[in-house]
Design a protein around this motif. Sequence first.
Motif, PDB file in Angstrom:
ATOM      1  N   VAL A  71       0.090   9.741   4.139  1.00  0.00           N
ATOM      2  CA  VAL A  71      -0.663   9.501   5.443  1.00  0.00           C
ATOM      3  C   VAL A  71      -0.092  10.529   6.460  1.00  0.00           C
ATOM      4  N   GLN A  89       2.408   3.143   0.841  1.00  0.00           N
ATOM      5  CA  GLN A  89       1.943   4.184   0.629  1.00  0.00           C
ATOM      6  C   GLN A  89       2.922   5.430   1.421  1.00  0.00           C
ATOM      7  N   LYS A 123     -14.620   0.548   6.777  1.00  0.00           N
ATOM      8  CA  LYS A 123     -13.231   0.526   7.176  1.00  0.00           C
ATOM      9  C   LYS A 123     -12.849   0.356   8.681  1.00  0.00           C
ATOM     10  N   CYS A 179      -1.131   0.400   2.920  1.00  0.00           N
ATOM     11  CA  CYS A 179      -2.298   0.946   2.285  1.00  0.00           C
ATOM     12  C   CYS A 179      -3.132  -0.465   1.697  1.00  0.00           C
ATOM     13  N   SER A 182      -4.270   3.284   5.856  1.00  0.00           N
ATOM     14  CA  SER A 182      -5.452   3.586   4.846  1.00  0.00           C
ATOM     15  C   SER A 182      -6.033   2.360   4.236  1.00  0.00           C
TER      16      SER A 182
END
Length: 184
Positions: free
Chosen positions: A183, A101, A134, A121, A153
């Motif tokens: 990010v 990412q 998460k 990611c 992420s």
Amino acid sequence: MHCGPCTVCEWNPEWDSLLPDEQARLKARQGVKYVCLDGLQGYLNNPDSGDLAVWHPNGYIKIKDRAKDIIISGGENISSLEVESILYRHPAVLEAAVVAQPDEQWSMCVCVPQAQRESPCAFVSLKHGVRSNKEEILLLYRQHLPKFMVPKSIVILTALDKTATGKIQKQVLCSKARALGSVK
């Protein structure tokens, strides 16, 4: 003609005395050259295959990743397979895939080439009826990986995109990761 495996991970008697986790890690290697391999298999010795592997002194081979799936974060090479293997340790995780990412942290640094301005990611799907979040997944990562390899992420999906044969489509997930933006 291409047929059959080119390696097999035969049991090594030296592994009998090891702990089960270590035995499993060693058995997960792709192994040694298959006895019937005739050397004509197009995949063998083909630098265009894109596979990156380690050949251990005892002759066993372990695929580390595909070259196209390596994530380069500020000059550090990160194996997506290595990061995914940690995810599969989590009891709630059914499927996992890790892709690159864009990372805003590296975009400010002109000394870091454009191709190295990314971070991992993670995309996961959870087992039916099992809950996780998460933060729990990040805790697992922080316990088992150096900081630069921990995904910035984590996206929890119902299911990961797959081909008709059931292979996770990393290219689709790469597009989703780019769509998430950089990010911070």
